[in-house]
Design an enzyme around this catalytic site. Structure first.
Site, PDB file in Angstrom:
ATOM      1  N   SER A 114       0.388  39.617 -41.038  1.00 31.04           N
ATOM      2  CA  SER A 114       0.059  40.193 -39.730  1.00 31.04           C
ATOM      3  C   SER A 114      -0.288  41.670 -39.801  1.00 31.04           C
ATOM      4  CB  SER A 114       1.219  39.997 -38.757  1.00 31.04           C
ATOM      5  OG  SER A 114       2.330  40.794 -39.115  1.00 31.04           O
ATOM      6  N   LYS A 137       5.476  46.040 -37.065  1.00 30.83           N
ATOM      7  CA  LYS A 137       4.208  46.156 -36.341  1.00 30.83           C
ATOM      8  C   LYS A 137       3.891  47.641 -36.151  1.00 30.83           C
ATOM      9  CE  LYS A 137       4.172  41.644 -35.488  1.00 30.83           C
ATOM     10  NZ  LYS A 137       3.221  40.727 -36.169  1.00 30.83           N
TER      11      LYS A 137
END
Length: 298
Positions: free
Chosen positions: A55, A115
């Site tokens: 990701s 993230k």
């Protein structure tokens, strides 16, 4: 006259037993101090983490082992080993900066996620045709060639966004995104992927109040205002990341992330492996290493 007999064994036993006890006690005290030092280091200074997904491509890869600084955002129960609930809230709390790569606990499952921080409390965030809109302004997004990611045991090639080159590389379109502060970073964009069903980590569909499956288009989201004390997070691999564009579900989207769930700021890659190593074959630990990634900044 018979000379008295000296019992040398008795004197030796008497002199060595205290020494043995002293040596054992010293060793145990050394081990205790070492454990305490490690716990302090991991809790308050740096701690290692692994990257288990794609990701955050192209900057972070599956199989990267990174170190995170614990002090930039303050300390909470999640800074401690096993998330010990010794206190509530955060001590020396400080919000991240936009663009930081942060490690935090998933709001539902408590698993470590990594993230990039895009929105801070009070910010309005939306996505339009794959472009991030921050406080009404589109973040500059410039083409930056291609990201050629070596394929391996832990890194495949997404057919909906990547192209296999020479049977060994996966080539993705790469872009450079720039924040209002001037900080920039590389992202991957597959293009228009359209709406997708919202699922949890086990693949189960998430339903709305009417019992209908929830579909979300990650390239087109409505403007949302980041609540006080929360953050809007996104993965750099924009079409292969379950982040704040998706509601929080177990092992899936994260929704708005409470700042109290922050663990640390990703700082540097300590080790990286392509997944081909076998524990019982020590030489493969070295052949599997991605030497060019070790020590790289984040």
């Amino acid at each position: 006259m018979t000379d008295p007999t000296l019992d040398t064994n008795a004197s030796l036993d008497a002199s060595t037993k205290p020494q043995e006890k002293e040596s054992l006690g010293s060793f145990l005290w050394f081990v205790a101090k070492l454990v305490i030092a490690v716990l302090i280091f991991r809790s308050f200074i740096f701690s290692p983490f692994t990257i288990p997904s794609e990701s955050m491509l192209p900057g972070l890869r599956n199989g990267d082992y990174l170190v995170a600084a614990k002090w930039p955002y303050g300390y909470s129960r999640y800074s401690l080993p096993a998330d010990l609930p010794l206190f509530e809230g955060r001590i020396f709390a400080k919000l991240p900066e936009r663009g930081d790569v942060a490690i935090f606990k998933h709001p539902v499952s408590g698993v470590d996620y990594v993230k990039r921080v895009i929105g801070l409390p009070g910010d309005t965030v939306a996505v339009r045709d794959g472009v991030v809109i921050l406080n009404g302004e589109a973040l500059p997004k410039e083409e930056a060639g291609y990201a050629d990611i070596p394929m391996s045991e832990n890194t495949g090639c997404r057919s909906d966004g990547g192209v296999v080159v020479d049977g060994t590389l996966c080539r993705y379109r790469q872009f450079r995104e720039t924040l209002p502060s001037g900080k920039s970073y590389l992202t991957i964009d597959f293009g228009d992927v359209g709406p997708r069903f919202l699922t949890d980590g086990k693949g189960a569909l998430s339903m709305d109040g009417n019992g209908e499956p929830i579909r979300i288009d990650p390239d087109n989201t409505e403007p949302v205002i980041v609540p006080e004390g929360h953050l809007f997070m996104m993965g750099d691999n924009r079409d292969n990341s379950l982040d704040s564009r998706f509601p929080a579900v177990p092992d899936g989207g994260v929704g708005f992330v409470d700042a109290n769930l922050l663990v640390g700021r990703a700082s540097r890659v300590l080790w990286s492996t392509d997944g081909s190593a076998e524990w019982l074959l020590p030489w493969t630990w070295f052949t599997a290493a991605r030497w060019n990634r070790i020590g790289s900044d984040i």
